[in-house]
Design an enzyme around this catalytic site. Structure first.
Site, PDB file in Angstrom:
ATOM      1  N   LYS A  81     -59.551  -4.592  -3.707  1.00  0.00           N
ATOM      2  CA  LYS A  81     -58.088  -4.453  -3.794  1.00  0.00           C
ATOM      3  C   LYS A  81     -57.544  -5.668  -4.544  1.00  0.00           C
ATOM      4  O   LYS A  81     -57.814  -6.820  -4.173  1.00  0.00           O
ATOM      5  CB  LYS A  81     -57.519  -4.418  -2.377  1.00  0.00           C
ATOM      6  CG  LYS A  81     -56.566  -3.278  -2.135  1.00  0.00           C
ATOM      7  CD  LYS A  81     -56.194  -3.238  -0.666  1.00  0.00           C
ATOM      8  CE  LYS A  81     -55.051  -2.287  -0.423  1.00  0.00           C
ATOM      9  NZ  LYS A  81     -54.631  -2.290   0.979  1.00  0.00           N
TER      10      LYS A  81
HETATM   11  O1  G3P Z   1     -52.587  -1.236   3.205  1.00  0.00           O
HETATM   12  C1  G3P Z   1     -51.371  -1.426   2.588  1.00  0.00           C
HETATM   13  C2  G3P Z   1     -50.169  -0.763   3.221  1.00  0.00           C
HETATM   14  O2  G3P Z   1     -50.527   0.468   3.750  1.00  0.00           O
HETATM   15  C3  G3P Z   1     -49.345  -1.624   4.117  1.00  0.00           C
HETATM   16  O3  G3P Z   1     -48.400  -0.922   4.874  1.00  0.00           O
HETATM   17  O4  G3P Z   1     -46.798  -0.777   6.764  1.00  0.00           O
HETATM   18  O5  G3P Z   1     -47.514  -3.032   5.917  1.00  0.00           O
HETATM   19  O6  G3P Z   1     -46.004  -1.605   4.579  1.00  0.00           O
HETATM   20  P1  G3P Z   1     -47.113  -1.629   5.568  1.00  0.00           P
END
Ligand code: G3P
Length: 212
Positions: A81
């Site tokens: 990533k």
């Molecule tokens: O893995 C990246 C993403 O899914 C993060 O989500 O909930 O932290 O915005 P969030």
């Protein structure tokens, strides 16, 4: 549509292992797992057959490439990533030449996704929930990216990330997104319906009354 689990919790991964096609992690999720970064990533990579995203934490192209090459040694299913920055895109271009799979993360615009695809990203991750938080329409961005990728036949797959509700998962599938990466608490909600529970209770009650 493939479903990835968005977590670094091994127990959650084991719970849904038969139903998921891959896993995505990030530094926040690893921090929440309270485990050693390398150890938890290696455990997940071993447990999951499909792609496992492991995130770099450097800012320069050179350092990201160095991290990526190290992560790629941890297993054939590793996807590195890389954040959506200028340095990140240069790293993606080099890594794609070396055959290292990449997931360009923190994508918030269609132009960012276009540049990532042109650099050779295997996946791009638009963050729909964080856009919705700002009063924007995260799923509209997904629709735009899918259109652009189709226009130019990019092989890059779209991972709908920052999923906050079952509605996001359904919308992703209706748009034809390749993947949704779903946090465990939302995964649980995908199964649930009060009418299913009610129906099950009634069937079980009636089954008790059947002569056997
Ligand atoms: O893995 C990246 C993403 O899914 C993060 O989500 O909930 O932290 O915005 P969030």
């Amino acid at each position: 549509m493939k479903i990835f689990l968005d977590t670094a919790e091994l127990d959650e991964i084991k719970k849904y292992i038969e139903l998921i096609d891959g896993v995505t992690t990030n530094p926040t999720l690893v921090m929440k797992s309270e485990r050693n970064f390398e150890q938890v990533c290696k455990d997940i990579i071993k447990k999951v057959k499909g792609p496992v995203s492991v995130e770099t934490v450097s800012e320069s192209e050179e350092m990201m490439i160095k991290e990526a090459i190290e992560f790629a040694k941890w297993g054939k299913n590793v996807v590195v990533k890389i954040p959506m920055t200028h340095e990140g895109l240069k790293a993606v271009k080099e890594l794609s030449k070396k055959g290292v799979k990449t997931n360009v993360t923190l994508v918030f615009s269609a132009n960012q996704a276009l540049l990532a695809a042109k650099a050779g990203a295997t996946y791009v991750s638009p963050f729909v929930g964080r856009l919705d938080d700002q009063g924007m329409d995260g799923m509209q961005l997904v629709a735009e990216i899918l259109d652009i990728f189709e226009n130019y036949e990019f092989p890059t797959e779209v991972i709908v990330a920052s999923v906050r509700s079952p509605e996001h998962v359904k919308a992703a599938a209706l748009l034809g997104a390749h993947i949704a990466t779903v946090p465990p608490q939302i995964m649980e909600k995908l199964f649930k319906h009060s009418r299913t529970d009610e129906g099950m209770r009634k069937f079980m009650e009636d089954w008790e009354k059947v002569s056997k």
